[in-house]
Write a protein that holds these residues in place. Sequence first.
Motif, PDB file in Angstrom:
ATOM      1  N   GLN A   1       0.838  -1.200   0.000  1.00 47.08           N
ATOM      2  CA  GLN A   1       0.000   0.000   0.000  1.00 47.08           C
ATOM      3  C   GLN A   1       0.866   1.241   0.000  1.00 47.08           C
ATOM      4  OE1 GLN A   1      -2.612   1.663  -0.804  1.00 47.08           O
ATOM      5  NE2 GLN A   1      -4.131   0.838   0.633  1.00 47.08           N
ATOM      6  N   VAL A   2       0.340   2.321  -0.589  1.00 49.37           N
ATOM      7  CA  VAL A   2       0.963   3.634  -0.545  1.00 49.37           C
ATOM      8  C   VAL A   2      -0.130   4.643  -0.260  1.00 49.37           C
ATOM      9  CG1 VAL A   2       0.774   3.808  -3.061  1.00 49.37           C
ATOM     10  CG2 VAL A   2       2.284   5.369  -1.829  1.00 49.37           C
TER      11      VAL A   2
ATOM     12  N   TYR B   1      -0.034  11.202   3.985  1.00 48.48           N
ATOM     13  CA  TYR B   1      -0.536  11.645   5.284  1.00 48.48           C
ATOM     14  C   TYR B   1       0.373  12.769   5.775  1.00 48.48           C
ATOM     15  CZ  TYR B   1      -2.197  11.639  10.106  1.00 48.48           C
ATOM     16  OH  TYR B   1      -2.725  12.012  11.322  1.00 48.48           O
ATOM     17  N   GLY B   2      -0.194  13.958   5.919  1.00 52.39           N
ATOM     18  CA  GLY B   2       0.598  15.101   6.340  1.00 52.39           C
ATOM     19  C   GLY B   2       1.635  15.452   5.291  1.00 52.39           C
ATOM     20  N   PRO B   3       2.841  15.814   5.698  1.00 54.55           N
ATOM     21  CA  PRO B   3       3.882  16.177   4.712  1.00 54.55           C
ATOM     22  C   PRO B   3       4.622  14.982   4.140  1.00 54.55           C
ATOM     23  CG  PRO B   3       4.701  16.530   6.929  1.00 54.55           C
ATOM     24  CD  PRO B   3       3.285  16.071   7.080  1.00 54.55           C
ATOM     25  N   TYR B   4       4.115  13.758   4.402  1.00 49.47           N
ATOM     26  CA  TYR B   4       4.835  12.550   4.002  1.00 49.47           C
ATOM     27  C   TYR B   4       3.968  11.686   3.084  1.00 49.47           C
ATOM     28  CZ  TYR B   4       7.331  13.913   8.276  1.00 49.47           C
ATOM     29  OH  TYR B   4       8.000  14.618   9.242  1.00 49.47           O
ATOM     30  N   VAL B   5       4.656  10.751   2.427  1.00 47.24           N
ATOM     31  CA  VAL B   5       4.015   9.652   1.708  1.00 47.24           C
ATOM     32  C   VAL B   5       4.528   8.365   2.333  1.00 47.24           C
ATOM     33  CG1 VAL B   5       3.749   8.465  -0.498  1.00 47.24           C
ATOM     34  CG2 VAL B   5       3.785  10.967  -0.427  1.00 47.24           C
ATOM     35  N   TYR B   6       3.598   7.504   2.750  1.00 53.10           N
ATOM     36  CA  TYR B   6       3.939   6.270   3.469  1.00 53.10           C
ATOM     37  C   TYR B   6       3.802   5.075   2.526  1.00 53.10           C
ATOM     38  CZ  TYR B   6       3.807   8.886   7.846  1.00 53.10           C
ATOM     39  OH  TYR B   6       4.063   9.781   8.866  1.00 53.10           O
ATOM     40  N   PHE B   7       4.739   4.134   2.656  1.00 50.44           N
ATOM     41  CA  PHE B   7       4.719   2.887   1.903  1.00 50.44           C
ATOM     42  C   PHE B   7       4.685   1.728   2.899  1.00 50.44           C
ATOM     43  CE2 PHE B   7       6.602   5.981  -0.875  1.00 50.44           C
ATOM     44  CZ  PHE B   7       6.121   5.660  -2.142  1.00 50.44           C
ATOM     45  N   PHE B   8       3.738   0.821   2.700  1.00 47.50           N
ATOM     46  CA  PHE B   8       3.618  -0.374   3.540  1.00 47.50           C
ATOM     47  C   PHE B   8       4.044  -1.580   2.706  1.00 47.50           C
ATOM     48  CE2 PHE B   8       0.800   2.760   5.281  1.00 47.50           C
ATOM     49  CZ  PHE B   8       0.851   2.574   6.656  1.00 47.50           C
TER      50      PHE B   8
END
Length: 677
Positions: free
Chosen positions: A226-227, A230-237
């Motif tokens: 998943q990508v 959220y906020g100033p970031y991009v998260y990768f799971f």
Amino acid sequence: MPGVPLLFVLLLLLLLITGTPAQSFPRDLVARSTVGLAATAAYPRFGGLRGDNGTARLGLDFQRMLRLNGTLFVAARDHIYAFDLRQDKGTLYPERHLTWETQDRENCAMRGRRQDECHNYIRVLVPRDAETLLACGTNAFSPLCRTYQVSSLAQQGDEVSGQARCPFDAKQSIVALFVDGSLYSATVADFQASDAVIYRSLSPGQAPLRTLKYSSRWLQEPHFVQVLPYGPYVYFFFREVAVELSALGKVLVARVARVCRNDRGGSPRVLERRWTSFLKVRLQCSIPGDTVFYFDVLEAVTPPQTLHGRPAVLALFGTQPNSIPGSAVCAFYLADVERSFEGPFAEPRGTTWTPVPEERVPQPRPGCCAGMGPAAGVVTSGDFPDETLVFAKEHPLLHGAVGPAGGRPLFTHTGTRLTQLAVDTGAGPRGNHTVLFLGAEDGRLLKVLAAAQSPEATQPPGGTPAPGDTQEPGDSRDSSGKTLLLEEISLYDPGRSCLAARDPYCVWLPSRGCVPFSEDLPSGFQQDVEGSLGISGTCQGAAEDNDEDGDLAHGVRHPGPEAESAVPVPVLVGCVLGAFALGALATGLAATCCQRPAVPKAPPEPPCAPRTPTQTPVPRLYPALPPRDPPEPEPPALPPARAPRDREPRSPPGRDHRAGLPGRRCRSGRPGARGGP
């Protein structure tokens, strides 16, 4: 306790100890209602385009689904289908579709790939803006990307390379998303799948940005799930092989990584055109206790949801591939995920990984976004000091892990692996219930009502108890604060595939399903005796002459309501243990109450007569009886010789080679995992 045998006392102690465990593994919930294959056979289903021999012969092989403005887009092999969800017609048929076939099939076959691999599997389907979609396909191991209109599925603009935006192989993982006009993708960037990458591209006026190449500390055989921004970031799971646990072998762990949305890469000296803000931390879903039990294999992650009034994601985990199959669903508050990136860095020290002392961490802290927080004085990421960039290059991993909300899973299940997850956090008339929909690899769909919110759930994390934490785990009674398995729906049987049986007497006909081979069959049937398609299954039972209760589109027969059901493994184990305990208890009581007198020994058996040389020694269990007739002398033993053996003629197809009987007839099967029959 005179007269009581020691075995009886030990059994009583064993029952007392096992009857009151200190902390047990959560029991599997029992479904309150079940729906069998006979009922789900009547559900609307999409079986391919009418009159399209390609989809009928090869199957559909769905790759991606996207719901956008009341339309469901389904990316498959060589096709993209669009279904209108606002019109309920009782059937599933696309309102429009497009065909995108590869033109490089010959070169793909020359590189040693199978024919079914040399298609265009549409692996990326993401909205670029409100009016266009980006679609990327494997294109026979030469990935390409196109832009299509949402309303008409007409192509816009030219094709662009799909490298690092789409995998080469349909079995390789990919996640992609447009954020701030840039495409964030995570996949493999080469034909050999050795270069895993988190990539940002298609940015107006900016050069592409990626992770460090061939670095096991950054990415080690990842599988992206998943990508999300959220906020100033991009998260990768994703899940990957844990470099910090290499001493234990090839151990998979779940990770969450993040990058800054305003990252522009490092300086010409360090991390040029590479992420300067890349950090990753372990995602932990476990059952607490004296010995913690971990679910480490990340399978699915939902988009951000509102759980108990706080933004969170729900994730599906499984056990290690070589262990007992089991799955769990854990929730993670995004505030906890964000806080975990402020923890200590990890580095190898001998064979173990230890936290880096805070005094050794340079300032501004690696992983910060330029112009924000501790790096407020830094204009762009290229202006970070070299020591900060060097430290970020060598220390992408953080020590510790992100714990689940409440400290334990919301739901656990054993015996089979769950692979898909969808969540409704606003279920019910008041919109205050959470329902989980879980897809299992054995073709079942589980509908689970998650535990209701507990009064302590709104407390700050750290000591947050799980919702319903005070209840006995595994209790499925209908009361507040308990997780319930509402429904278990059987959608298909993956073990009834005709081609997967690899039975030379079974062949697949698109018009008739799985039928016995005969000389008068029409051309166009398929067989996979060599197992080249890589699917598994069995060909069971006998096929009737008619196909009235079968699914001719897929060659599937659904068992009726009287189909035999299997006994759950926990029930079977409990019955065996209970029977053993009761039998041992009864034996102990009988041995105590009933004292039998000692039986005198029988007189010794007279010695046997000497055997003749031709007599074969036979062990005796009982005294020998006198023979009624004198035994006939046996012929002298012949020396062992190998008699010639005639070669048996080969049986014709459709005949049993053992006795010349007609070959086994096979029940209609279901298409394999690749979407084919």
